[in-house]
Design a protein around this motif. Sequence first.
Motif, PDB file in Angstrom:
ATOM      1  N   THR A  41      -1.884  -2.082  14.818  1.00  0.00           N
ATOM      2  CA  THR A  41      -0.462  -2.314  15.083  1.00  0.00           C
ATOM      3  C   THR A  41      -0.242  -2.296  16.601  1.00  0.00           C
ATOM      4  OG1 THR A  41       0.116   0.031  15.015  1.00  0.00           O
ATOM      5  CG2 THR A  41       0.251  -1.174  12.928  1.00  0.00           C
ATOM      6  N   SER A  91     -12.656   0.903  -5.811  1.00  0.00           N
ATOM      7  CA  SER A  91     -12.161   0.878  -4.446  1.00  0.00           C
ATOM      8  C   SER A  91     -13.337   1.358  -3.624  1.00  0.00           C
ATOM      9  CB  SER A  91     -10.953   1.810  -4.306  1.00  0.00           C
ATOM     10  OG  SER A  91     -10.426   1.670  -3.017  1.00  0.00           O
ATOM     11  N   ALA A 108       8.861  -7.278   8.415  1.00  0.00           N
ATOM     12  CA  ALA A 108       7.940  -7.923   9.366  1.00  0.00           C
ATOM     13  C   ALA A 108       6.689  -8.419   8.641  1.00  0.00           C
ATOM     14  CB  ALA A 108       7.559  -6.940  10.468  1.00  0.00           C
ATOM     15  N   ASN A 109       6.188  -7.639   7.702  1.00  0.00           N
ATOM     16  CA  ASN A 109       4.927  -8.019   7.053  1.00  0.00           C
ATOM     17  C   ASN A 109       5.120  -9.187   6.091  1.00  0.00           C
ATOM     18  OD1 ASN A 109       3.764  -6.039   8.571  1.00  0.00           O
ATOM     19  ND2 ASN A 109       3.715  -4.521   6.930  1.00  0.00           N
ATOM     20  N   HIS A 112     -11.480   5.870  -7.072  1.00  0.00           N
ATOM     21  CA  HIS A 112     -11.042   6.036  -5.673  1.00  0.00           C
ATOM     22  C   HIS A 112     -12.231   6.116  -4.699  1.00  0.00           C
ATOM     23  CE1 HIS A 112      -7.185   7.478  -3.467  1.00  0.00           C
ATOM     24  NE2 HIS A 112      -7.922   6.724  -2.680  1.00  0.00           N
ATOM     25  N   TYR A 169      -2.594  10.234  -3.961  1.00  0.00           N
ATOM     26  CA  TYR A 169      -1.625  10.085  -2.870  1.00  0.00           C
ATOM     27  C   TYR A 169      -0.496  11.094  -3.069  1.00  0.00           C
ATOM     28  CZ  TYR A 169      -4.080   5.694  -1.877  1.00  0.00           C
ATOM     29  OH  TYR A 169      -5.041   4.744  -1.599  1.00  0.00           O
ATOM     30  N   ALA A 213       0.463  -6.552  14.889  1.00  0.00           N
ATOM     31  CA  ALA A 213       0.499  -6.356  13.431  1.00  0.00           C
ATOM     32  C   ALA A 213       0.595  -7.705  12.712  1.00  0.00           C
ATOM     33  CB  ALA A 213       1.669  -5.458  13.053  1.00  0.00           C
ATOM     34  N   PHE A 261      -4.424  -2.697   9.097  1.00  0.00           N
ATOM     35  CA  PHE A 261      -4.161  -2.291  10.484  1.00  0.00           C
ATOM     36  C   PHE A 261      -5.127  -1.202  10.958  1.00  0.00           C
ATOM     37  CE2 PHE A 261       0.208  -3.287   8.698  1.00  0.00           C
ATOM     38  CZ  PHE A 261       0.229  -4.585   9.180  1.00  0.00           C
ATOM     39  N   ASP A 262      -6.243  -1.024  10.231  1.00  0.00           N
ATOM     40  CA  ASP A 262      -7.191   0.036  10.597  1.00  0.00           C
ATOM     41  C   ASP A 262      -6.451   1.373  10.744  1.00  0.00           C
ATOM     42  OD1 ASP A 262      -9.683   1.209  11.278  1.00  0.00           O
ATOM     43  OD2 ASP A 262      -9.183   1.055  13.414  1.00  0.00           O
ATOM     44  N   ASN A 288       9.125  -2.594   8.633  1.00  0.00           N
ATOM     45  CA  ASN A 288       7.723  -3.006   8.480  1.00  0.00           C
ATOM     46  C   ASN A 288       7.557  -3.916   7.273  1.00  0.00           C
ATOM     47  OD1 ASN A 288       6.973  -1.670  10.755  1.00  0.00           O
ATOM     48  ND2 ASN A 288       6.269   0.183   9.704  1.00  0.00           N
ATOM     49  N   GLY A 325       0.701   6.098   2.412  1.00  0.00           N
ATOM     50  CA  GLY A 325       1.522   6.797   3.411  1.00  0.00           C
ATOM     51  C   GLY A 325       2.692   7.528   2.787  1.00  0.00           C
ATOM     52  N   LYS A 379       8.588   1.972   6.095  1.00  0.00           N
ATOM     53  CA  LYS A 379       9.842   1.590   6.764  1.00  0.00           C
ATOM     54  C   LYS A 379      10.250   0.171   6.393  1.00  0.00           C
ATOM     55  CE  LYS A 379       8.899   4.680  10.578  1.00  0.00           C
ATOM     56  NZ  LYS A 379       7.458   4.908  10.380  1.00  0.00           N
ATOM     57  N   GLY A 436       0.838  -1.198   0.000  1.00  0.00           N
ATOM     58  CA  GLY A 436       0.000   0.000   0.000  1.00  0.00           C
ATOM     59  C   GLY A 436       0.872   1.247   0.000  1.00  0.00           C
ATOM     60  N   MET A 437       0.594   2.170  -0.907  1.00  0.00           N
ATOM     61  CA  MET A 437       1.516   3.300  -1.135  1.00  0.00           C
ATOM     62  C   MET A 437       0.916   4.658  -0.787  1.00  0.00           C
ATOM     63  SD  MET A 437       3.430   2.062  -4.605  1.00  0.00           S
ATOM     64  CE  MET A 437       4.482   3.504  -4.572  1.00  0.00           C
TER      65      MET A 437
HETATM   66  N1  LIG Z   1     -10.060   4.725  -0.589  1.00  0.00           N
HETATM   67  C1  LIG Z   1      -9.044   3.941  -0.890  1.00  0.00           C
HETATM   68  O1  LIG Z   1      -8.967   3.449  -1.977  1.00  0.00           O
HETATM   69  C2  LIG Z   1      -7.977   3.666   0.139  1.00  0.00           C
HETATM   70  C3  LIG Z   1      -8.083   4.194   1.438  1.00  0.00           C
HETATM   71  C4  LIG Z   1      -7.126   3.850   2.368  1.00  0.00           C
HETATM   72  C5  LIG Z   1      -6.068   3.031   2.008  1.00  0.00           C
HETATM   73  N2  LIG Z   1      -5.967   2.537   0.728  1.00  0.00           N
HETATM   74  C6  LIG Z   1      -4.838   1.665   0.331  1.00  0.00           C
HETATM   75  O2  LIG Z   1      -4.624   0.683   1.347  1.00  0.00           O
HETATM   76  C7  LIG Z   1      -3.274   0.769   1.821  1.00  0.00           C
HETATM   77  C8  LIG Z   1      -3.195   0.353   3.281  1.00  0.00           C
HETATM   78  O3  LIG Z   1      -3.902   1.249   4.100  1.00  0.00           O
HETATM   79  P1  LIG Z   1      -3.191   2.373   4.989  1.00  0.00           P
HETATM   80  O4  LIG Z   1      -1.789   2.524   4.548  1.00  0.00           O
HETATM   81  O5  LIG Z   1      -4.075   3.569   4.939  1.00  0.00           O
HETATM   82  O6  LIG Z   1      -3.303   1.789   6.473  1.00  0.00           O
HETATM   83  P2  LIG Z   1      -2.770   0.462   7.186  1.00  0.00           P
HETATM   84  O7  LIG Z   1      -2.105  -0.425   6.195  1.00  0.00           O
HETATM   85  O8  LIG Z   1      -3.918  -0.073   7.972  1.00  0.00           O
HETATM   86  O9  LIG Z   1      -1.709   1.053   8.229  1.00  0.00           O
HETATM   87  C9  LIG Z   1      -0.544   1.674   7.785  1.00  0.00           C
HETATM   88  C10 LIG Z   1       0.290   2.033   9.015  1.00  0.00           C
HETATM   89  O10 LIG Z   1       0.787   0.843   9.627  1.00  0.00           O
HETATM   90  C11 LIG Z   1       2.194   0.958   9.831  1.00  0.00           C
HETATM   91  N3  LIG Z   1       2.772  -0.379   9.730  1.00  0.00           N
HETATM   92  C12 LIG Z   1       2.891  -1.156   8.621  1.00  0.00           C
HETATM   93  N4  LIG Z   1       3.418  -2.353   8.936  1.00  0.00           N
HETATM   94  C13 LIG Z   1       3.643  -2.350  10.278  1.00  0.00           C
HETATM   95  C14 LIG Z   1       4.178  -3.280  11.197  1.00  0.00           C
HETATM   96  N5  LIG Z   1       4.579  -4.488  10.786  1.00  0.00           N
HETATM   97  N6  LIG Z   1       4.268  -2.919  12.505  1.00  0.00           N
HETATM   98  C15 LIG Z   1       3.873  -1.706  12.920  1.00  0.00           C
HETATM   99  N7  LIG Z   1       3.346  -0.772  12.099  1.00  0.00           N
HETATM  100  C16 LIG Z   1       3.236  -1.092  10.792  1.00  0.00           C
HETATM  101  C17 LIG Z   1       2.664   1.903   8.749  1.00  0.00           C
HETATM  102  O11 LIG Z   1       3.899   2.480   9.113  1.00  0.00           O
HETATM  103  P3  LIG Z   1       4.946   3.109   8.058  1.00  0.00           P
HETATM  104  O12 LIG Z   1       4.143   3.708   6.963  1.00  0.00           O
HETATM  105  O13 LIG Z   1       5.665   4.117   8.857  1.00  0.00           O
HETATM  106  O14 LIG Z   1       5.843   1.987   7.571  1.00  0.00           O
HETATM  107  C18 LIG Z   1       1.500   2.883   8.693  1.00  0.00           C
HETATM  108  O15 LIG Z   1       1.646   3.837   9.711  1.00  0.00           O
HETATM  109  C19 LIG Z   1      -2.888   2.225   1.538  1.00  0.00           C
HETATM  110  O16 LIG Z   1      -1.502   2.441   1.611  1.00  0.00           O
HETATM  111  C20 LIG Z   1      -3.497   2.401   0.180  1.00  0.00           C
HETATM  112  O17 LIG Z   1      -2.705   1.805  -0.816  1.00  0.00           O
HETATM  113  C21 LIG Z   1      -6.925   2.835  -0.192  1.00  0.00           C
END
Ligand SMILES: NC(=O)c1ccc[n+]([C@@H]2O[C@H](COP(=O)([O-])OP(=O)(O)OC[C@H]3O[C@@H](n4cnc5c(N)ncnc54)[C@H](OP(=O)(O)O)[C@@H]3O)[C@@H](O)[C@H]2O)c1
Length: 323
Positions: free
Chosen positions: A218, A159, A291-292, A128, A55, A263, A212-213, A288, A22, A285, A19-20
Amino acid sequence: MKYRKFGRTGWNVSEVGYGMWGMGEWSGSDDKQSLESLQRSIDLGCNFFDTAWAYGDGHSEPLLGKILRANRGKTLYTATKVPPKNREWPSKREFKLDDCYPPEYIEEYIEKSLQNLGVETIDLIQTHTWEDRWLNDERLPRAIEKMKKSGKVRTFGPSVNRWEPYNGMRAVLEGHAEAVQVIYNIFDQNPEDALFPVCRMKEAAVIARVPFDEGTLTGTLTLDSQWPASDWRNTYFVPENLKSSVAHAEALRPLIPAGSTMAETALRFILSNPDVSTIIPGMRKLRNVEANVAAGKAGPLPLDLHKKLRAHRWDRNPTTWSQ
Ligand SMILES: NC(=O)c1ccc[n+]([C@@H]2O[C@H](COP(=O)([O-])OP(=O)(O)OC[C@H]3O[C@@H](n4cnc5c(N)ncnc54)[C@H](OP(=O)(O)O)[C@@H]3O)[C@@H](O)[C@H]2O)c1
């Protein structure tokens, strides 16, 4: 890395995708670090990348473009998204196709994304935001058909809006969508109710996002968590949501096995469902990423733990801050 079928496309995608969001715009992002993390993920077998024009308004897509060029010859799948024309997240029932995705506007943004990514074809183009009702306007099915025939995109998928997994089923049922991107995690289990069975029936791929909501799962959030003023997470973790999110995360902490992390358990919970084609954790990072990918290798959870975690389902309704 293990791989799964991506619906009816014939692609084999990594169980742990990327996921890109962030790295595009969350505070604390550093392009150098993000590129190193992307490269490490490829070295570890990731082959599915989810980005969006929105993004960082064109910041995340070129990072993917760079990494694709650095890895020519490898099969890497590119998913991106057209932003809604009115720039409104979440979508609202009263929005019309012309407010969000008029056909000529979709074409314009496909061109922008092709340019940002530096590719001739996008593997998966997504909208989106989404309203199944927009399919009543015959210009949309025609536009989807046209974009696939153009050779500029290979497949299409909505999405779907946060906490509305039912609002995307028609796109799958009518065959317009080869894939659907939906929030699915320990809390948000509601795609299992109807969307996943429909995807199974129509052989549509499922991209499980926000594993991870946005950070809750996490296990690192506290009632004092704060982000710099410009960071999107301030608008999601408003006080009422932060409080209940922390409470829900704390409630499942006793179930996290010794030697594991919340996580890792969160990812393995999602992997336990064979309806999921790929999970796209947001990662910037290196640690992460590592770990993932390791969580992916560990595979589905033992059945008894999976069952206990299922009891932590948390059904929520869209709100002004749930974009
Ligand atoms: N409407 C849409 O279409 C929409 C909306 C939301 C998301 N998305 C997509 O879904 C992807 C995932 O969602 P998200 O990025 O919003 O939220 P997420 O994946 O639920 O959480 C991301 C957070 O978790 C941290 N993290 C990742 N792996 C970890 C680990 N092993 N231990 C501790 N922390 C960890 C990341 O840190 P770091 O970043 O610092 O590594 C970041 O802060 C997005 O990147 C995007 O591609 C789409």
